[in-house]
Design an enzyme around this catalytic site. Structure first.
Site, PDB file in Angstrom:
ATOM      1  N   LYS A  20      -1.763  -2.997  -0.913  1.00  0.00           N
ATOM      2  CA  LYS A  20      -2.401  -1.695  -0.615  1.00  0.00           C
ATOM      3  C   LYS A  20      -3.898  -1.831  -0.468  1.00  0.00           C
ATOM      4  O   LYS A  20      -4.518  -1.136   0.322  1.00  0.00           O
ATOM      5  CB  LYS A  20      -2.128  -0.695  -1.743  1.00  0.00           C
ATOM      6  N   GLN A  79      -0.211   1.297  -7.888  1.00  0.00           N
ATOM      7  CA  GLN A  79       1.176   0.882  -8.212  1.00  0.00           C
ATOM      8  C   GLN A  79       2.105   1.184  -7.026  1.00  0.00           C
ATOM      9  O   GLN A  79       1.636   1.254  -5.902  1.00  0.00           O
ATOM     10  CB  GLN A  79       1.667   1.554  -9.504  1.00  0.00           C
ATOM     11  N   GLY A  83      -5.409  -2.885  -9.573  1.00  0.00           N
ATOM     12  CA  GLY A  83      -6.519  -3.810  -9.347  1.00  0.00           C
ATOM     13  C   GLY A  83      -6.427  -4.459  -7.998  1.00  0.00           C
ATOM     14  O   GLY A  83      -5.333  -4.776  -7.540  1.00  0.00           O
ATOM     15  N   HIS A  84      -7.550  -4.561  -7.320  1.00  0.00           N
ATOM     16  CA  HIS A  84      -7.550  -5.375  -6.131  1.00  0.00           C
ATOM     17  C   HIS A  84      -8.900  -6.039  -5.915  1.00  0.00           C
ATOM     18  O   HIS A  84      -9.918  -5.597  -6.431  1.00  0.00           O
ATOM     19  CB  HIS A  84      -7.081  -4.605  -4.899  1.00  0.00           C
ATOM     20  N   ASP A 118       1.583  -4.001  -5.956  1.00  0.00           N
ATOM     21  CA  ASP A 118       1.127  -5.291  -5.417  1.00  0.00           C
ATOM     22  C   ASP A 118       1.657  -5.566  -4.012  1.00  0.00           C
ATOM     23  O   ASP A 118       1.917  -6.706  -3.639  1.00  0.00           O
ATOM     24  CB  ASP A 118       1.518  -6.458  -6.346  1.00  0.00           C
TER      25      ASP A 118
HETATM   26  P1  IMP Z   1       1.268   0.218 -17.547  1.00  0.00           P
HETATM   27  O1  IMP Z   1       0.977   0.921 -16.272  1.00  0.00           O
HETATM   28  O2  IMP Z   1       0.159  -0.672 -18.012  1.00  0.00           O
HETATM   29  O3  IMP Z   1       1.751   1.146 -18.615  1.00  0.00           O
HETATM   30  O4  IMP Z   1       2.500  -0.779 -17.279  1.00  0.00           O
HETATM   31  C1  IMP Z   1       3.809  -0.302 -16.996  1.00  0.00           C
HETATM   32  C2  IMP Z   1       4.495  -1.190 -15.967  1.00  0.00           C
HETATM   33  O5  IMP Z   1       3.875  -1.013 -14.701  1.00  0.00           O
HETATM   34  C3  IMP Z   1       4.414  -2.686 -16.265  1.00  0.00           C
HETATM   35  O6  IMP Z   1       5.619  -3.298 -15.843  1.00  0.00           O
HETATM   36  C4  IMP Z   1       3.266  -3.147 -15.412  1.00  0.00           C
HETATM   37  O7  IMP Z   1       3.367  -4.520 -15.095  1.00  0.00           O
HETATM   38  C5  IMP Z   1       3.453  -2.268 -14.188  1.00  0.00           C
HETATM   39  N1  IMP Z   1       2.197  -2.049 -13.463  1.00  0.00           N
HETATM   40  C6  IMP Z   1       1.176  -1.249 -13.811  1.00  0.00           C
HETATM   41  N2  IMP Z   1       0.205  -1.297 -12.888  1.00  0.00           N
HETATM   42  C7  IMP Z   1       0.630  -2.124 -11.925  1.00  0.00           C
HETATM   43  C8  IMP Z   1       0.070  -2.550 -10.683  1.00  0.00           C
HETATM   44  O8  IMP Z   1      -1.030  -2.155 -10.261  1.00  0.00           O
HETATM   45  N3  IMP Z   1       0.835  -3.415  -9.963  1.00  0.00           N
HETATM   46  C9  IMP Z   1       2.066  -3.830 -10.358  1.00  0.00           C
HETATM   47  N4  IMP Z   1       2.626  -3.459 -11.509  1.00  0.00           N
HETATM   48  C10 IMP Z   1       1.914  -2.608 -12.282  1.00  0.00           C
END
Ligand code: IMP
Length: 434
Positions: free
Chosen positions: A16, A223, A40-41, A13
């Protein structure tokens, strides 16, 4: 070198989406190499608003190829919904190619994501619940369903018959007893294959040829570095390699193909989900950052935790991903503060450390060491200041000092400065990039 990577340097976040969209203009191909619809954006094109989680941002630009590489995990229901979003705006997705080696998120991955989080109780990772972790786990355990499997009924049926009984038993153990309809699942997955099979190819070969012939390729990270499965705040991480190392594996290209690496660095820090966050604030400054920065997750809508900029974290990304330039975002959110703190080291058991430890026990004991920089108030918000015309030198002197501090401390120049959502609120100091 004709490639450019955009990577998050914090916990995701960082902005990007905006930077990728800005840089995509000069690219021929935009390629995603890891993650899935946990990312997501929101992209605004004129009056149109698109919310994309899986499709590379280039999909909205005519004549640019969009690649979903083998390192991505794909939920076809989401992909089809996003394709419908794009086509209903009068655009096509003819320029989309999908790796036949990418793993597919199947219903049971989402069930497992929820069931495993519940089983972890108050030690939950705070996942996005999209089935990302269980899908990557299956890939590593060699139980995954790959995109290429959706094109062959015999292969797919065989895979499902191997995997489903195991998933059934595991879900039962975790207390999730809902039915999984094998035939229904098979039919649905085959339909995905039939519908999108025309986009499926060996994207490694495609990209290799493209790079050889001098095409400009933008690698779009999802991420951030601190969520990397190996190098992040494990186990509070996502399940892929978010560092630049993930590019070569996630796209099937040689590591030497990775040229300029732009690390997107938000001017402060946020984190969504659980896990360590040394510079987190729980006071009115954090409230202010959340409110002014609109800090709510794009995918889950959860409020993001907020805190000061952490240059130990930034250096972690510099070291791991070979960041050549920073794109510093959301500087405008800091407007009007009297003083701004920046963490430059931690104190751990009476020692000063400048790297992020692997042990979360140590992380818990660490105390950030801050330097305090003056804030700026001489900013004509929403006023006559024209960034495109007046450029970097017209920014408040103390804002420029803040940027200089980042460079002095990390040795990495600031290549892009973003001071607002719009494209014209971007100062590009890099010049020629490719
Ligand atoms: P997962 O990727 O859904 O397995 O989540 C694992 C961790 O990564 C969690 O703390 C999510 O909030 C974080 N996370 C996953 N994708 C994003 C993103 O695009 N932005 C910020 N945090 C993310």
């Amino acid at each position: 070198m004709t490639t450019l990577a955009v990577i998050g340097t914090q916990w995701g976040d960082e902005g990007k989406g905006k930077i990728t969209d800005y840089l995509a203009e000069g690219a021929d191909i935009i390629a995603r190499y890891q993650g899935g619809n946990n990312a997501g954006h929101t992209i605004e094109v004129g009056d149109e608003v698109f919310k994309l989680h899986l499709l590379p941002s280039g999909i909205l630009r005519k004549g640019k190829m969009a690649v979903i590489g083998n390192g991505v995990v794909i939920d076809f229901d989401v992909l089809k919904e996003e394709i419908a979003q794009v086509t209903s705006s009068g655009r096509t997705v003819d320029d989309l190619v999908i790796s036949d080696r990418a793993n597919v998120i199947v219903d049971y991955h989402k069930f497992l994501d929820g069931a495993e989080e519940r089983a972890r109780g108050d030690r939950g990772v705070g996942t996005t619940g999209r089935g990302i972790g269980p899908c990557y786990a299956d890939k590593i355990a060699r139980y995954g369903i790959r995109v290429g499997d959706l094109l062959d009924e015999e292969v797919l049926a065989e895979r499902l018959d191997l995997v489903l009984p195991m998933k059934r038993r595991y879900l039962d153990v975790l207390g999730d007893h809902r039915a999984i309809d094998r035939d229904g699942l098979l039919t649905r997955l085959l339909a995905h294959g039939r519908e999108l099979g025309g986009h499926v190819t060996d994207t490694s070969v495609y990209l290799y040829d493209a790079i050889q012939t001098g095409k400009k390729v933008l690698f779009e990270g999802a991420q951030g570095n601190m969520l990397d499965i190996d190098h992040g705040t494990f186990p509070f991480v996502t399940s892929s390699n978010t560092t630049a190392g993930g590019i070569a594996n996630g796209l099937g290209i040689p590591p030497q193909s990775v040229g300029t690496v732009i690390g997107v660095l938000k001017a402060y820090t946020t984190r969504v989900g659980s896990g360590p966050f040394p510079t987190e604030l729980e006071d009115e400054t954090s409230e202010m950052l959340m409110r002014r920065g609109g800090e709510y997750g794009t995918t889950t809508g959860r409020p993001r935790r907020c805190g000061w900029l952490d240059l130990v974290v930034a250096m972690h990304a510099v070291r791991l991903s070979g960041i050549t330039h920073f794109a510093v975002t959301k500087l405008d959110v800091l407007n009007g503060m009297d003083a701004i703190k920046v963490c430059t080291a931690y104190e751990l058991d009476g020692r000063r450390i400048t790297h992020f430890p692997a042990s979360l026990k140590q992380v818990e004991r660490m105390v950030p060491i801050y330097e305090e920089l003056p804030g700026w108030s001489d900013w004509d918000e929403g006023g006559s200041f024209n960034i495109a015309q007046e450029g970097y030198d017209a920014l408040p002197a103390k804002m420029r000092s803040y940027l200089d501090f980042i460079t002095e401390h990390t040795g990495v120049p600031v290549g892009i400065v973003s001071i607002g959502k719009d494209r014209n609120e971007t100062i590009d100091l890099m010049g020629e990039k490719w």
